[in-house]
Enzyme design. Structure first.
Site, PDB file in Angstrom:
ATOM      1  N   ARG A 101       0.822  -1.206   0.000  1.00 54.42           N
ATOM      2  CA  ARG A 101       0.000   0.000   0.000  1.00 54.42           C
ATOM      3  C   ARG A 101       0.860   1.262   0.000  1.00 54.42           C
ATOM      4  O   ARG A 101       0.452   2.314  -0.462  1.00 54.42           O
ATOM      5  CB  ARG A 101      -0.905   0.028   1.240  1.00 54.42           C
ATOM      6  CG  ARG A 101      -1.936  -1.079   1.258  1.00 54.42           C
ATOM      7  CD  ARG A 101      -2.742  -1.020   2.530  1.00 54.42           C
ATOM      8  NE  ARG A 101      -3.616  -2.189   2.671  1.00 54.42           N
ATOM      9  CZ  ARG A 101      -4.690  -2.223   3.435  1.00 54.42           C
ATOM     10  NH1 ARG A 101      -5.031  -1.150   4.137  1.00 54.42           N
ATOM     11  NH2 ARG A 101      -5.421  -3.309   3.517  1.00 54.42           N
ATOM     12  N   GLU A 172     -10.757  -1.549  -5.557  1.00 54.24           N
ATOM     13  CA  GLU A 172     -11.317  -0.604  -4.594  1.00 54.24           C
ATOM     14  C   GLU A 172     -10.414   0.616  -4.444  1.00 54.24           C
ATOM     15  O   GLU A 172      -9.200   0.512  -4.613  1.00 54.24           O
ATOM     16  CB  GLU A 172     -11.487  -1.278  -3.218  1.00 54.24           C
ATOM     17  CG  GLU A 172     -12.336  -0.453  -2.241  1.00 54.24           C
ATOM     18  CD  GLU A 172     -12.210  -0.907  -0.782  1.00 54.24           C
ATOM     19  OE1 GLU A 172     -11.110  -1.307  -0.361  1.00 54.24           O
ATOM     20  OE2 GLU A 172     -13.217  -0.847  -0.057  1.00 54.24           O
TER      21      GLU A 172
END
Ligand code: 8ZB
Length: 492
Positions: A101, A172
């Site tokens: 991330r 997402e």
């Protein structure tokens, strides 16, 4: 300056070349569009996220998806198959680890090696960039449901390239929803630009006849977020995505706890997203909604947790959500075992089955709740458009600077953090401190009156203490955080 304008093909391809050099797996030939498009055309209907969602909405179904991700490919496949076969998951996730991330692929690589040695996952998710198309494609080939990457990545450009080329048909995130709740110092201009790229990629595939789904992250901080705030951000992210060519969008909302407000939120989320997309000229976008089961603190008691999960499934079904992101009875402890994760799915499934053919009762309270959400969203949306001089991308940056958009309890320094939510007497999420939200006096009075009624009932003044009490309430077994009274211990 950032603008809500579709990236030209030339600009997009130029960035693409650079992005693919960010890590060795970006050089994979299977990322070449000729190859990726041909491959994506072979993805069967039942493994296409966008198509399955379209079908669910047409049939009025509420489908289930857990969160799940471990460090190694084979273990990840076993985990997903367990959730699909034993839990009845309709959609499969791949929750991405924290290093990925933050684009820290070297750290992820070390953790992969250590996970092999330790024979257990030392990452909190699946490191999709390190595994590359090779590993992600293997996951796709060995599961029998649509796949989506779920993460929290401010710059997910390379990640998105890899997952889509591997047959994962949903992604997402968004330039606001994967910045404000997830990062501290990153500029909104930057994350909006990164996510315009992610959406442009999906738009590119759409032009080649491939339907992919995109899902802005609805719950934001998951902590007492009033529906109008998360709705406004979901709608803006949908508009930004649609401008880049995205045609299939799922907007989300985190379970608040009051049933009427949750149903009103889900119904208006669908209605308003469709309405504003069309109003601003995007009239061929297919919209679905997703309910996230309670994103706040859970009780330690596993049976109590199942109760919260079941209430979430109930409002999702009654509010017409096409998908539920499920929680597990292990929520208070952290990442669930695959067995506990499957239990959350099965508890949710029985509810969606039982409620499938039931009609949601209409009421004045539901109507009023919906109309308040509509008015608030309108006010936030137009104020954002206004400071952006007609441009939503510019508007977002300016609106966060001035506190026109403000997310409660967000870590980002780009967020004013001036608003304070609290529950009213019935557990509805209301606003106690408005900060610089552009609401008119009618709206403010509505919130203040609702909170005053609770305060009177509790024999105290409206104050920040209510907010604090509410943050802990559900974890302690109640929706509204009532004050401790001397004559009773009902609140402990
Ligand atoms: C913002 C989302 C938080 C939720 C769950 C947490 C929490 C995070 C994983 C996961 C299964 C994972 N979560 N990472 N669940 N596998 N790798 O996301 O437990 O509920």
């Amino acid at each position: 300056m950032i603008t809500n304008k579709k990236l030209s093909l030339e600009a997009f391809l130029e960035i693409r070349q650079e992005i693919r050099g960010h890590w060795p797996t970006g050089g994979d030939e299977r990322l070449e569009f000729e190859h990726a498009v041909a491959f994506l055309k072979t993805v069967p209907y039942h493994k296409n996220f966008a198509k399955r969602l379209r079908q669910a909405k047409m049939k009025g179904e509420t489908l289930l998806q857990p969160r799940a991700g471990v460090a190694l490919v084979d273990e990840h496949i076993d985990l997903l198959n367990h959730l699909n076969k034993e839990g009845g998951a309709d959609f499969l996730p791949s929750t991405i680890d924290s290093y990925t991330r933050q684009n820290r692929y070297t750290n992820a690589e070390d953790a992969i090696k250590q996970s092999i040695k330790a024979k257990r996952s030392l990452l909190n998710g699946f490191p999709a960039v390190n595994h590359g198309v090779e590993g992600c494609l293997k996951v796709f080939e060995h599961v029998d449901a649509p796949l989506q990457a779920r993460h929290g990545t401010p710059d997910a450009r390379l990640l998105s390239e890899i997952i889509h080329a591997s047959g994962w048909t949903s992604n997402e995130g968004g330039g606001i929803s994967y910045n404000i709740p997830y990062a501290k110092h990153i500029a909104l201009e930057d994350t909006i630009r990164y996510w315009q790229y992610v959406d442009r990629l999906v738009g590119y595939y759409a032009e080649a006849g491939i339907e992919l789904n995109r899902e802005p992250f609805g719950p934001l901080t998951g902590t007492l977020v009033p529906p109008s705030i998360s709705h406004t951000i979901a709608i803006i992210e949908s508009i930004l995505a649609a401008e880049q060519g995205v045609k299939n969008i799922t907007v989300g909302y985190g379970q608040g706890g009051n049933m009427t407000q949750d149903i009103a939120a889900l119904q208006t989320l669908d209605e308003l997203t469709n309405y504003y997309l069309k109003l601003f000229g995007y009239d061929d976008v297919f919209v679905t909604t997703v309910l996230h089961q309670w994103m706040g603190g859970f009780p330690e008691d596993e049976s109590a947790s199942m109760g919260i999960i079941s209430l979430g499934a109930t409002v999702a079904s009654m509010g017409g959500a096409s998908k539920i992101i499920t929680k597990s009875p292990h929520e208070s402890q952290g990442i669930p075992t695959k067995e506990a994760n499957a239990e959350g799915l099965r508890a949710s499934k029985i509810i969606t089955n039982l409620l499938k053919d039931q009609k949601t009762p209409q009421s004045e309270a539901l109507k009023q709740e919906k109309s308040m959400i509509e008015r608030e969203v309108k006010s936030l949306l137009y104020a954002t458009l206004n400071v952006g001089k007609g441009d939503f991308a510019q508007g977002v940056v300016k609106a966060f600077e001035s506190g026109i958009l403000d997310v409660p309890f967000a870590p980002s320094e780009k967020n004013q953090g001036k608003i304070l939510p609290a529950r009213d007497q019935h557990g509805n999420l209301r606003i106690l401190e408005f900060g610089n939200l552009p609401f008119d006096d009618d709206i403010k009075t509505f919130h203040r009156d609702a909170l005053k009624a609770r305060a009177t009932h509790e024999g105290r003044d409206v104050s920040f203490q209510m907010t604090i009490d509410d943050i802990y309430a559900v974890g302690r077994g109640n929706l509204v955080g009532r004050p401790k009274r001397r004559d009773t211990d009902e609140n402990r």
